[in-house]
Scaffold this motif. Structure first.
Motif, PDB file in Angstrom:
ATOM      1  N   MET A   1       6.519   3.997   7.168  1.00 60.12           N
ATOM      2  CA  MET A   1       6.688   3.235   5.836  1.00 60.12           C
ATOM      3  C   MET A   1       8.254   3.203   5.757  1.00 60.12           C
ATOM      4  O   MET A   1       8.932   4.311   5.574  1.00 60.12           O
ATOM      5  CB  MET A   1       5.886   3.884   4.866  1.00 60.12           C
ATOM      6  CG  MET A   1       4.741   3.294   5.014  1.00 60.12           C
ATOM      7  SD  MET A   1       3.511   3.415   3.411  1.00 60.12           S
ATOM      8  CE  MET A   1       3.617   5.294   3.299  1.00 60.12           C
ATOM      9  N   GLY A   3       9.317   1.392   3.126  1.00 62.55           N
ATOM     10  CA  GLY A   3       9.582   1.368   1.564  1.00 62.55           C
ATOM     11  C   GLY A   3       9.723   2.578   0.951  1.00 62.55           C
ATOM     12  O   GLY A   3       9.328   3.579   1.608  1.00 62.55           O
ATOM     13  N   ARG A   9       5.578  -0.847  -0.560  1.00 63.82           N
ATOM     14  CA  ARG A   9       4.656  -1.000   0.502  1.00 63.82           C
ATOM     15  C   ARG A   9       3.822  -2.273   0.533  1.00 63.82           C
ATOM     16  O   ARG A   9       3.442  -3.211   1.500  1.00 63.82           O
ATOM     17  CB  ARG A   9       3.902   0.392   0.537  1.00 63.82           C
ATOM     18  CG  ARG A   9       3.312   0.351   2.246  1.00 63.82           C
ATOM     19  CD  ARG A   9       4.060   0.294   3.167  1.00 63.82           C
ATOM     20  NE  ARG A   9       3.316   0.509   4.443  1.00 63.82           N
ATOM     21  CZ  ARG A   9       3.437  -0.449   5.569  1.00 63.82           C
ATOM     22  NH1 ARG A   9       4.639  -1.163   5.753  1.00 63.82           N
ATOM     23  NH2 ARG A   9       2.501  -0.365   6.815  1.00 63.82           N
ATOM     24  N   GLU A  12       6.140  -5.255   1.358  1.00 66.78           N
ATOM     25  CA  GLU A  12       6.115  -5.263   2.836  1.00 66.78           C
ATOM     26  C   GLU A  12       4.684  -5.595   3.566  1.00 66.78           C
ATOM     27  O   GLU A  12       4.860  -6.355   4.627  1.00 66.78           O
ATOM     28  CB  GLU A  12       6.365  -3.761   3.705  1.00 66.78           C
ATOM     29  CG  GLU A  12       7.689  -3.086   3.228  1.00 66.78           C
ATOM     30  CD  GLU A  12       7.910  -1.673   3.416  1.00 66.78           C
ATOM     31  OE1 GLU A  12       7.038  -1.212   4.369  1.00 66.78           O
ATOM     32  OE2 GLU A  12       8.894  -1.271   3.206  1.00 66.78           O
ATOM     33  N   GLU A 124      -2.683   2.598   4.106  1.00 67.84           N
ATOM     34  CA  GLU A 124      -1.556   1.631   4.764  1.00 67.84           C
ATOM     35  C   GLU A 124      -0.616   1.556   3.364  1.00 67.84           C
ATOM     36  O   GLU A 124       0.790   1.519   3.345  1.00 67.84           O
ATOM     37  CB  GLU A 124      -2.119   0.426   4.704  1.00 67.84           C
ATOM     38  CG  GLU A 124      -2.720   0.288   6.092  1.00 67.84           C
ATOM     39  CD  GLU A 124      -3.486  -0.918   6.347  1.00 67.84           C
ATOM     40  OE1 GLU A 124      -3.719  -2.041   5.486  1.00 67.84           O
ATOM     41  OE2 GLU A 124      -4.240  -1.104   7.315  1.00 67.84           O
TER      42      GLU A 124
END
Length: 158
Positions: A1, A3, A9, A12, A124
């Protein structure tokens, strides 16, 4: 990741959290107690309505498991909106527990796969801070004939 936290995130991933779903009975969407936020069970509302209703299973007239998994994802995003409504941000938060309920046809035993829809999106968004304990429970019926319902316990760093 790339961020630095869940808020970066979300951006993103192109995910916008929805408005907090209005309660359908006498409760609030989330409550903070000390370092924890507990959400009420969140249904897969989109724009204030359920797009799909019914029991999950294989066969005609049932909600397909892959559709139900996507609905569980929606429930998780609704739960995060409830958390953010209490905290103002998801940064510094860690998902501790996910409880998922699946309105199941009596022969359906794939509840864990359905609730993976919620677990996957939390991973995620939060990365390692999204790794959580979980229950995936089959039930006879859910409020408003929703196929799935998800609730979260989130720990805050302050």
């Amino acid at each position: 990741m790339s961020g630095t936290g869940p808020e970066a995130r979300l951006a993103e991933l192109g995910i916008s959290l929805p408005e907090v779903a209005a309660p359908v009975a006498a409760y609030v969407p989330a409550v903070r107690s000390g370092q924890y936020v507990y959400t009420a069970g969140q249904l897969p509302f989109v724009g204030g309505a359920l797009a799909v209703t019914g029991k999950v299973g294989e066969g005609d007239g049932l909600v397909a498991p892959d559709v139900a998994a996507d609905l569980a994802r929606t429930c998780a995003l609704n739960a995060l909106a409830a958390v953010r409504s209490i905290t103002g941000t998801l940064d510094g938060a860690r998902v501790v527990k996910v409880t998922g309920f699946v309105a199941s046809d009596p022969s359906f035993t794939g509840q864990p796969g359905v609730i993976n829809g919620a677990s996957t999106v939390l991973g995620e968004i939060f990365g390692d801070a999204g790794v959580h304990a979980r229950s995936a429970v089959g039930v006879a019926v859910l409020p408003l004939d929703a196929p799935v319902e998800v609730e979260l316990i989130v720990e805050l760093d302050s």
